[in-house]
Enzyme design. Sequence first.
Site, PDB file in Angstrom:
ATOM      1  N   PRO A 148       9.526   3.131   5.055  1.00  0.00           N
ATOM      2  CA  PRO A 148       9.987   3.032   3.884  1.00  0.00           C
ATOM      3  C   PRO A 148      10.327   1.503   3.323  1.00  0.00           C
ATOM      4  O   PRO A 148      11.399   1.239   3.104  1.00  0.00           O
ATOM      5  CB  PRO A 148      11.242   4.021   3.991  1.00  0.00           C
ATOM      6  CG  PRO A 148      11.919   3.658   5.202  1.00  0.00           C
ATOM      7  CD  PRO A 148      10.677   3.503   5.940  1.00  0.00           C
ATOM      8  N   CYS A 149       9.210   0.937   3.221  1.00  0.00           N
ATOM      9  CA  CYS A 149       9.431  -0.404   2.679  1.00  0.00           C
ATOM     10  C   CYS A 149       9.764  -0.483   1.213  1.00  0.00           C
ATOM     11  O   CYS A 149      10.293  -1.414   0.698  1.00  0.00           O
ATOM     12  CB  CYS A 149       8.259  -1.358   2.788  1.00  0.00           C
ATOM     13  SG  CYS A 149       6.735  -0.789   2.052  1.00  0.00           S
TER      14      CYS A 149
END
Length: 219
Positions: A148-149
């Site tokens: 989950p950047c």
Amino acid sequence: MSRPPKQSESTLHFATDVCPLGHVLIARVCEGDSAKGICFLSLGDDPSSQLSELADAFPNHELVESSDHFQTELVAIRQFVEQPAQPLVFRLDLQGTPFQKRVWKGLMQTSPGETITYRELAQQIGSPGSSRAVGAACGQNKIALAVPCHRAVRSDGKDSGFRWGLERKRELLKRERAIGEPGVSSDFNQPQLIGFDSPIPKPKCSAHSCSTPPKQTQS
């Protein structure tokens, strides 16, 4: 410069779908009858560009469309985008430098609705002072949502980039933060994404298909 010849026994299986944030493309490498973890997951509004990006990222593999082998993952992706109450957990095949993998694994320790600054992430992985390199690693992440950047933010609170579009980053964070808040409806407005209804192009690929796709793991 010409590309190296493609491997005859190693293929890149992929599938496409749509979700409230646009087009989804997911892929994994298969070698013979053995399938690895997810190595690519993108969001976009131009499926042709997504497929080209996949081919460029894995130039030595034959592309094989194999939708039947990704049904579990595609359902999980749609559910996560619509109701991101829990992390999206897949068996992953992270392909990058040791530093990049440390950054990506640090991101996977965050929870929906949580954000972490590049400075905080650098400290968390034991590399204080490497905020810029952490930001670059986030930008090179090839696996949206499961890595989950979109939760990585600048220390000054200003919007930072997102490989799959800043509008999607904002929408993802909005959805994650809204889950669990009293009085908040679970129905979200779908962002207006250019090319959302564009047809998925058919790749030129072999007829090989992987007979033993891995099951989704939960941890």
